[in-house]
Design an enzyme around this catalytic site. Structure first.
Site, PDB file in Angstrom:
ATOM      1  N   ARG A 131       0.884  -1.184   0.000  1.00 17.73           N
ATOM      2  CA  ARG A 131       0.000   0.000   0.000  1.00 17.73           C
ATOM      3  C   ARG A 131       0.910   1.218   0.000  1.00 17.73           C
ATOM      4  NH1 ARG A 131      -5.427   1.263   3.414  1.00 17.73           N
ATOM      5  NH2 ARG A 131      -6.142  -0.115   1.756  1.00 17.73           N
ATOM      6  N   ASP A 187     -17.635   6.783  -1.708  1.00 22.15           N
ATOM      7  CA  ASP A 187     -16.402   6.676  -0.908  1.00 22.15           C
ATOM      8  C   ASP A 187     -16.160   8.054  -0.291  1.00 22.15           C
ATOM      9  OD1 ASP A 187     -13.955   5.917   0.185  1.00 22.15           O
ATOM     10  OD2 ASP A 187     -12.862   5.968  -1.725  1.00 22.15           O
ATOM     11  N   ARG A 206     -13.431  -8.989   0.972  1.00 23.30           N
ATOM     12  CA  ARG A 206     -12.019  -8.659   0.738  1.00 23.30           C
ATOM     13  C   ARG A 206     -11.171  -9.896   1.030  1.00 23.30           C
ATOM     14  NH1 ARG A 206     -10.405  -3.411   1.203  1.00 23.30           N
ATOM     15  NH2 ARG A 206      -8.483  -4.255   0.324  1.00 23.30           N
ATOM     16  N   GLN A 261      -9.888  -3.923  -3.981  1.00 23.11           N
ATOM     17  CA  GLN A 261     -11.187  -3.462  -3.497  1.00 23.11           C
ATOM     18  C   GLN A 261     -12.241  -3.665  -4.585  1.00 23.11           C
ATOM     19  OE1 GLN A 261     -12.025  -1.724  -0.363  1.00 23.11           O
ATOM     20  NE2 GLN A 261     -14.020  -2.337  -1.151  1.00 23.11           N
ATOM     21  N   HIS A 309      -7.217   1.061  -6.502  1.00 24.40           N
ATOM     22  CA  HIS A 309      -7.423   0.109  -5.397  1.00 24.40           C
ATOM     23  C   HIS A 309      -8.071  -1.136  -6.023  1.00 24.40           C
ATOM     24  CE1 HIS A 309      -7.681  -1.400  -1.477  1.00 24.40           C
ATOM     25  NE2 HIS A 309      -8.549  -0.590  -0.917  1.00 24.40           N
ATOM     26  N   CYS A 314     -16.587   1.350   0.135  1.00 22.65           N
ATOM     27  CA  CYS A 314     -15.386   0.538   0.416  1.00 22.65           C
ATOM     28  C   CYS A 314     -15.005   0.593   1.880  1.00 22.65           C
ATOM     29  CB  CYS A 314     -14.225   1.016  -0.457  1.00 22.65           C
ATOM     30  SG  CYS A 314     -13.798   2.737  -0.188  1.00 22.65           S
TER      31      CYS A 314
HETATM   32  N1   CP Z   1     -11.401  -0.378   2.121  1.00 17.37           N
HETATM   33  C1   CP Z   1     -10.139  -0.422   2.584  1.00 17.37           C
HETATM   34  O1   CP Z   1      -9.164  -0.621   1.858  1.00 17.37           O
HETATM   35  O2   CP Z   1     -10.044  -0.238   3.927  1.00 17.37           O
HETATM   36  P1   CP Z   1      -8.682  -0.013   4.732  1.00 17.37           P
HETATM   37  O3   CP Z   1      -8.118   1.300   4.298  1.00 17.37           O
HETATM   38  O4   CP Z   1      -9.084  -0.017   6.176  1.00 17.37           O
HETATM   39  O5   CP Z   1      -7.741  -1.125   4.405  1.00 17.37           O
HETATM   40  N1  NVA Z   2     -10.189   6.504  -1.439  1.00 17.13           N
HETATM   41  C1  NVA Z   2      -9.783   6.033  -0.144  1.00 17.13           C
HETATM   42  C2  NVA Z   2      -9.955   4.558  -0.057  1.00 17.13           C
HETATM   43  C3  NVA Z   2      -9.734   4.003   1.299  1.00 17.13           C
HETATM   44  C4  NVA Z   2      -9.930   2.542   1.359  1.00 17.13           C
HETATM   45  C5  NVA Z   2      -8.362   6.431   0.152  1.00 17.13           C
HETATM   46  O1  NVA Z   2      -7.457   6.248  -0.672  1.00 17.13           O
HETATM   47  O2  NVA Z   2      -8.156   6.939   1.249  1.00 17.13           O
END
Ligand code: CP
Ligand code: NVA
Length: 317
Positions: free
Chosen positions: A103, A225, A293, A133, A130, A265
């Protein structure tokens, strides 16, 4: 053979359907508290430069449920490019682990990891995409019996990483994808172009608009989101008034199909992009998405490690 999974476009529709089918079989097994041993002796490095609940927990548990192990490396352990270059981190990790799940902020960091490391790399969220997701979200619709072709799917809010991955995966599957964002917050031109060309090939649809009512009109799924993502958190205050008309609330949903499912998400900012009433309504499938997930990512890990056939033999054997 191993492969990376860095963006939604890495999977075509046939691959997605194959992995949804595998995820369903893996989920059924997990529901019976049965684990696989296909990844016995394998270790994943979870390299996370941003916070996470769902992604971290599900990749970690997922590796264990496949018979393998995982080690978490947060920003205090490795700060990409600061203490050491991505190239050198990858060259170290490849001596110890079999897969890198990362990440990051920049999509190019994932590409650098993938170029430098022998083990496959999975995108666990970048500023741009993502994809895991999106796969879990579409698997959630698949297991509910949704036929993707022409299904109207509305994404309301920020044209962010989650939106980009859903647009590309949804368009590949032939969905009628409709995105509504405030002006200036649309997905990038490259994402729109890619999704448009995939939608043409799949006979799906793509609409990008600044009118949330137009996007939700007759939609069977409505997704939202956070208005400011982890990499745009500093803009949260200035975004709030611009995004307020894009809140997913009962008034906006009047235009959608009466049984439209509500998706997010997570994490959600209740009272901002989604109201409590909508988040907790009977058509909300947000926690199904979170649950999936785990199972979807196990299928993705197996695919990236070239271990699908072995897992299938174990499942059926
Ligand atoms: N939806 C998602 O990726 O959640 P987190 O940021 O908690 O991993
Ligand atoms: N769009 C959000 C997704 C979190 C799972 C972010 O990148 O913070």
């Amino acid at each position: 053979m191993t492969r990376d999974y860095l963006c939604s476009a890495d999977y075509d529709a046939a691959k997605m359907m194959e992995l949804f089918d595998l995820a369903a079989a893996i989920k059924a097994l997990a529901k019976r508290r049965r684990r696989l041993s296909a990844l016995k002796g394998y270790t994943a490095a979870l390299v996370f430069q941003k916070p996470s609940l769902r992604t971290r927990v599900t990749f970690d548990i997922g590796m264990r449920q496949l018979g393998g192990d995982a080690i978490f490396l947060g920003p205090s352990e490795i700060s990409l490019g600061a203490r050491e270059s991505i190239h050198d981190i990858a060259k170290n990790l490849e001596r110890w682990v079999d897969i890198i799940i990362a990440r990051v902020f920049e999509q190019t960091s994932l590409e650098h990891f993938a170029a430098a490391s022998a083990p496959p790399v999975i995108n666990a969220l970048s500023n741009d995409e993502h994809p895991c997701q999106a796969m879990a979200d579409l698997f959630t619709l698949y297991e509910k019996g949704v036929k993707f072709e022409k299904t109207r799917f509305a994404f309301i809010g920020d044209g962010n990483n989650v939106c980009a991955s859903l647009m590309i995966a949804g368009a590949s599957l032939g969905m009628d994808v409709r995105v509504a964002t405030p002006e200036g917050y649309e997905p990038s031109a490259a994402v729109i172009e890619k999704a448009r060309s995939l939608a043409r090939e799949s006979c799906g649809g793509l609409l990008v608009t600044n009118d949330p009512r137009q996007a939700v009109s007759c939609a069977s799924a409505v997704y939202t989101d956070t208005w400011a993502s982890m990499h745009t958190e500093h803009e949260a205050q200035e975004r709030r008034p611009l995004f307020t008309p894009f809140q997913v609330n009962p008034a906006l949903l009047k235009g959608a199909e009466p049984d439209a499912v509500i998706m997010h998400c997570l994490p959600a900012h209740r009272g901002e992009e989604i109201t409590d009433e909508v988040m907790d309504c009977k058509n909300s499938i947000v926690f199904d998405q979170a649950e999936n997930r785990l199972h979807m990512q196990k299928a993705i890990i197996l695919d990236c490690l070239g271990a699908v056939e072995e897992a299938r033999r174990e499942i059926t054997g």
